[in-house]
Design a protein around this motif. Sequence first.
Motif, PDB file in Angstrom:
ATOM      1  N   VAL A 178      36.235  41.803  50.372  1.00 58.31           N
ATOM      2  CA  VAL A 178      37.685  41.886  50.177  1.00 58.31           C
ATOM      3  C   VAL A 178      38.260  40.587  50.735  1.00 58.31           C
ATOM      4  CG1 VAL A 178      39.797  43.098  50.832  1.00 58.31           C
ATOM      5  CG2 VAL A 178      37.707  44.389  50.392  1.00 58.31           C
ATOM      6  N   MET A 179      39.188  39.992  49.980  1.00 60.21           N
ATOM      7  CA  MET A 179      39.857  38.782  50.477  1.00 60.21           C
ATOM      8  C   MET A 179      41.337  39.072  50.661  1.00 60.21           C
ATOM      9  SD  MET A 179      38.241  35.582  48.431  1.00 60.21           S
ATOM     10  CE  MET A 179      38.306  36.334  46.816  1.00 60.21           C
ATOM     11  N   THR A 180      41.852  38.698  51.819  1.00 68.58           N
ATOM     12  CA  THR A 180      43.278  38.873  52.079  1.00 68.58           C
ATOM     13  C   THR A 180      43.894  37.516  52.404  1.00 68.58           C
ATOM     14  OG1 THR A 180      42.910  39.193  54.435  1.00 68.58           O
ATOM     15  CG2 THR A 180      42.909  41.165  53.090  1.00 68.58           C
ATOM     16  N   GLY A 181      45.233  37.477  52.430  1.00 70.62           N
ATOM     17  CA  GLY A 181      45.904  36.230  52.771  1.00 70.62           C
ATOM     18  C   GLY A 181      47.199  36.514  53.507  1.00 70.62           C
ATOM     19  N   LEU A 211      36.631  36.265  34.963  1.00 70.33           N
ATOM     20  CA  LEU A 211      35.445  36.687  35.716  1.00 70.33           C
ATOM     21  C   LEU A 211      34.981  38.062  35.241  1.00 70.33           C
ATOM     22  CD1 LEU A 211      36.348  35.446  39.339  1.00 70.33           C
ATOM     23  CD2 LEU A 211      34.659  34.464  37.765  1.00 70.33           C
ATOM     24  N   ARG A 212      35.957  38.929  34.900  1.00 74.07           N
ATOM     25  CA  ARG A 212      35.573  40.237  34.345  1.00 74.07           C
ATOM     26  C   ARG A 212      34.832  40.044  33.029  1.00 74.07           C
ATOM     27  NH1 ARG A 212      41.068  41.968  35.251  1.00 74.07           N
ATOM     28  NH2 ARG A 212      41.085  42.406  37.476  1.00 74.07           N
ATOM     29  N   ASP A 213      35.290  39.076  32.227  1.00 76.29           N
ATOM     30  CA  ASP A 213      34.595  38.806  30.957  1.00 76.29           C
ATOM     31  C   ASP A 213      33.136  38.415  31.215  1.00 76.29           C
ATOM     32  OD1 ASP A 213      36.974  39.254  29.739  1.00 76.29           O
ATOM     33  OD2 ASP A 213      37.436  37.145  29.312  1.00 76.29           O
ATOM     34  N   MET A 214      32.871  37.857  32.385  1.00 81.10           N
ATOM     35  CA  MET A 214      31.492  37.462  32.716  1.00 81.10           C
ATOM     36  C   MET A 214      30.688  38.637  33.259  1.00 81.10           C
ATOM     37  SD  MET A 214      32.232  33.790  34.583  1.00 81.10           S
ATOM     38  CE  MET A 214      30.558  33.134  34.527  1.00 81.10           C
ATOM     39  N   GLY A 215      31.353  39.781  33.474  1.00 80.35           N
ATOM     40  CA  GLY A 215      30.653  40.960  33.992  1.00 80.35           C
ATOM     41  C   GLY A 215      30.979  41.268  35.437  1.00 80.35           C
ATOM     42  N   GLN A 250      32.970  42.636  38.739  1.00 76.21           N
ATOM     43  CA  GLN A 250      33.847  43.759  39.090  1.00 76.21           C
ATOM     44  C   GLN A 250      34.797  43.258  40.141  1.00 76.21           C
ATOM     45  OE1 GLN A 250      33.372  47.637  39.621  1.00 76.21           O
ATOM     46  NE2 GLN A 250      31.578  47.989  38.347  1.00 76.21           N
ATOM     47  N   ILE A 251      36.021  43.001  39.725  1.00 74.35           N
ATOM     48  CA  ILE A 251      36.981  42.385  40.630  1.00 74.35           C
ATOM     49  C   ILE A 251      38.347  43.013  40.403  1.00 74.35           C
ATOM     50  CG2 ILE A 251      37.097  40.421  38.987  1.00 74.35           C
ATOM     51  CD1 ILE A 251      37.937  38.673  41.367  1.00 74.35           C
ATOM     52  N   GLN A 252      38.986  43.340  41.516  1.00 71.83           N
ATOM     53  CA  GLN A 252      40.280  44.024  41.420  1.00 71.83           C
ATOM     54  C   GLN A 252      41.325  43.274  42.207  1.00 71.83           C
ATOM     55  OE1 GLN A 252      39.659  47.935  42.897  1.00 71.83           O
ATOM     56  NE2 GLN A 252      39.858  48.841  40.877  1.00 71.83           N
ATOM     57  N   THR A 312      48.104  40.583  42.544  1.00 70.02           N
ATOM     58  CA  THR A 312      48.107  39.673  43.691  1.00 70.02           C
ATOM     59  C   THR A 312      47.015  40.083  44.686  1.00 70.02           C
ATOM     60  OG1 THR A 312      49.813  41.113  44.588  1.00 70.02           O
ATOM     61  CG2 THR A 312      50.559  39.103  43.507  1.00 70.02           C
ATOM     62  N   PRO A 313      46.804  39.302  45.782  1.00 65.46           N
ATOM     63  CA  PRO A 313      45.868  39.736  46.820  1.00 65.46           C
ATOM     64  C   PRO A 313      46.372  41.008  47.518  1.00 65.46           C
ATOM     65  CG  PRO A 313      46.405  37.392  47.016  1.00 65.46           C
ATOM     66  CD  PRO A 313      47.355  37.975  46.025  1.00 65.46           C
ATOM     67  N   PRO A 314      45.554  41.750  48.229  1.00 71.88           N
ATOM     68  CA  PRO A 314      44.118  41.548  48.426  1.00 71.88           C
ATOM     69  C   PRO A 314      43.306  41.634  47.126  1.00 71.88           C
ATOM     70  CG  PRO A 314      44.987  43.176  49.976  1.00 71.88           C
ATOM     71  CD  PRO A 314      46.070  42.882  49.010  1.00 71.88           C
ATOM     72  N   VAL A 315      42.212  40.887  47.103  1.00 76.08           N
ATOM     73  CA  VAL A 315      41.286  40.911  45.977  1.00 76.08           C
ATOM     74  C   VAL A 315      40.009  41.606  46.452  1.00 76.08           C
ATOM     75  CG1 VAL A 315      39.882  39.471  44.454  1.00 76.08           C
ATOM     76  CG2 VAL A 315      42.223  38.780  45.004  1.00 76.08           C
ATOM     77  N   SER A 316      39.584  42.636  45.705  1.00 75.79           N
ATOM     78  CA  SER A 316      38.365  43.371  46.090  1.00 75.79           C
ATOM     79  C   SER A 316      37.280  43.113  45.062  1.00 75.79           C
ATOM     80  CB  SER A 316      38.627  44.881  46.129  1.00 75.79           C
ATOM     81  OG  SER A 316      39.701  45.136  46.977  1.00 75.79           O
ATOM     82  N   ILE A 317      36.100  42.806  45.545  1.00 79.34           N
ATOM     83  CA  ILE A 317      34.991  42.453  44.647  1.00 79.34           C
ATOM     84  C   ILE A 317      33.803  43.345  44.946  1.00 79.34           C
ATOM     85  CG2 ILE A 317      33.326  40.623  44.116  1.00 79.34           C
ATOM     86  CD1 ILE A 317      35.678  38.656  44.707  1.00 79.34           C
ATOM     87  N   THR A 318      33.235  43.921  43.893  1.00 78.95           N
ATOM     88  CA  THR A 318      32.032  44.742  44.060  1.00 78.95           C
ATOM     89  C   THR A 318      30.828  43.897  43.681  1.00 78.95           C
ATOM     90  OG1 THR A 318      33.356  46.624  43.407  1.00 78.95           O
ATOM     91  CG2 THR A 318      30.980  46.949  43.432  1.00 78.95           C
ATOM     92  N   GLY A 319      29.893  43.791  44.598  1.00 85.38           N
ATOM     93  CA  GLY A 319      28.725  42.935  44.388  1.00 85.38           C
ATOM     94  C   GLY A 319      27.679  43.576  43.484  1.00 85.38           C
ATOM     95  N   GLN A 320      26.536  42.918  43.405  1.00 86.13           N
ATOM     96  CA  GLN A 320      25.369  43.403  42.643  1.00 86.13           C
ATOM     97  C   GLN A 320      25.642  43.547  41.155  1.00 86.13           C
ATOM     98  OE1 GLN A 320      23.668  46.901  44.430  1.00 86.13           O
ATOM     99  NE2 GLN A 320      22.836  45.685  46.083  1.00 86.13           N
TER     100      GLN A 320
END
Length: 747
Positions: free
Chosen positions: A416-419, A435-439, A441-443, A450-458
């Motif tokens: 998770v990224m915050t600012g 980035l979603r088009d690349m596969g 998972q980012i919210q 806007t931020p926070p941005v949450s990213i699911t790995g793997q």
Amino acid sequence: MTQALFKKVAFIGFGLIGSSLARVIQQQKLAEQVVASTRSIKTWQDAKALGLITHGYTDPVAAVEHADLVILALPVQATQAVLQRIAPYIGDQTILTDVGSTKGNVVEAAKKVFGSLPEGFVPGHPIAGSEHTGVHAGKADLFAGHKVILTPLESSAPWAVQQLTQLWQATGAEVVCMSVQKHDEVLAHTSHLPHLMAFNLVAQFTSRQDNLDIFRYAAGGFRDFSRIAASDPQMWHDIFLSNKDAILKAVDGFETQLQQIRRLIEQEDSNHLMQVLQDAQSARQHFNHMLKKNTVLEKEHVTQQFTILPKKHHFKGTFTIPGDKSVSHRSIMFGSIAEGTTNVTGFLEGEDALATLQAFKDMGVHIEGPKDGKVTIHGVGMSGLKAPTQALYMGNSGTSMRLLSGMLCAQQFDTVMTGDASLSKRPMERIAKPLRDMGAQIQTTGEKGTPPVSITGQQVLKGIHYQLPMASAQVKSGILLAGLWAQGETSVAEPEPTRDHTERMLRAFGYDVKTEGNTITLTGGGKLVGTDIQVPSDISSAAFFMVGAAICEDSDVTLEAVGINPTRTGVIEILKQMGADISVNNARIAGGEPIADIRIRGTRTLKGIHIPEDQVPLAIDEFPALFVAASCAEGQTVLTGAAELRVKESDRIQVMVDGLQAMGIDCTPTPDGIVIEGKGQSGDWSPIFKGAEVQSHHDHRIAMSFSIAGIRAAEKIVIHGTETVATSFPTFTQLANEAGLTIDTVD
Ligand code: NAP
């Protein structure tokens, strides 16, 4: 009188926390009636004498009858017994909350008593307090400027959460919501472990024979560290037992670290010991920045302003402007994922680049420095980043968040990224979508993405061909960076060429990146090799000195070793077209980037121009300064095709228009630019701007642009909210003063 929020508020327990909240309720008349039940008669009698309650009891049942808000403000382990007694009196419309320092056990106790939880039940915890206890220790400003955590449950009604939020906001606190589990984990590390350590330290000393001597000669370190061991033992006893699991984990982590540091001392491993201490020191400094940001930006308490008094300024000298922000960011990012060591010189020690540096430390990269612009990064390779233990804080830096979005969505862990407040308003969907088009998972958050941005790995990423809808080096870079891990080829086509630092530096790290026309292509699966990076002086910072010299009679300024990457030199070209006396000398290459010395002299009045649209992406960050130049030019300047300016650290078109108009300039905003009627007249160097107080909106480039306008001001210029200048140009006022423009700073 405004309508009270509550009819009857009943406190069960009325010590430091309960009585502090009651003080606010009374002062602001938030309730028609406040009552309390306490263990001892004396406590409620004192509370009554202080005018904090109208009625007091030792029986909680008597207190809660007909109350629409019940607040448990007692040691957490007493919760269940009290709830048992009052449960039959909690109606459908009653809000039931608490202030306990642990939440899991309070919810467990409530479940045992109620079975199915009442919808008015919303646990809470103010993150404020002191080592003093009791009704006399309470103060109305205890919570002001602090956070209050609410942990709404699935059963909690929105109306109850909303009313409680309103109550706590009235204390001056910032209300944040999180899950019960998250609360207990976070607090175990940030509050419970430090308290446990303080009690433990003092307990260890008291058991020694010579303890009196130790206390007598106790130095500041002991005093600072042990202050919280004077807190109430009952309360902490309860907390340690109530949050047992999370605290034990935190203690285990501490023990491991303690063992490590013990070993390093025992083995006299000076290098590693120094590293541990330096890492801790820089993490603590970063934390200071975060705290400062929280109060400065999020609460909009402006702490710094610049004042420039009218006089005939001169503007002369030879200067080294601090390192380029864009290159500094990338040196850390690429050095971290490279194999081997990267040595960086000229690193910009501004807050933005430091946020990137801290983010990679948080992901397990060993980075030494910065010290005097030198940083050494021990790269971990393409698959060596580790999951950070908490959200990555990007401060004010859009570059960090957009570029890291690309890198993080390719990792094996979630992030998770915050600012800060300003970054939290900036659009992130423009990078999230491709980035979603690349596969990936980012919210992003909210309607505006806007931020926070949450990213699911793997996730498995695949290369794409992406046509950028608007020229943006950050979006281009974010996609290319994700492409490093993606299957196959990733290419980005841009409508206009934008900064190519990413492409150049990837090549410097040995990665094959092709640029054909406006399309940049790379293939995933390669590796980066550590290298030496000399960060050039930042042309965006140099722009303020270029404009300053261009609008000042008889000025003569030389800026050494400035980066003249062709994707950044729009400001030089535009100033030349406006007739500035500017020369680029001694061009050379350093660390893959072209640099040169730039000389500007104030020998002639600038002319207004229609800025060519193909120069816009090449000067995107320099426009606030160029608007000042245009104001001093003869004739009209028109800028089009620069809508991007509206989503920078501030809406740079509107904010500049507001300030320039206040300073007496005739200018008009357009959706994608500005029209400025320059007030300059050939050969006339008299003042252009009238005195004004202007707002920078915490945007560093706006603050510096208005400062430079001070060179041609007839009266005093005051610029508010200038503390963010440190994000990109920490030595700005120092160098401006050396050149001859006196800027007074008030914190
Ligand atoms: P405090 O000043 O010691 O006050 C505690 C109050 O609870 C007193 O009024 C006491 O009554 C009453 N009480 C104690 N044991 C009781 C029992 N078994 N049954 C009924 N009432 C009882 O404590 P505080 O600092 O306000 O803390 C209250 C809560 O706030 C705790 O849960 C704590 O975890 C939380 N909290 C504390 C801080 C902090 O820094 N202190 C910060 C955030 C949250 P008498 O006065 O009659 O003894």
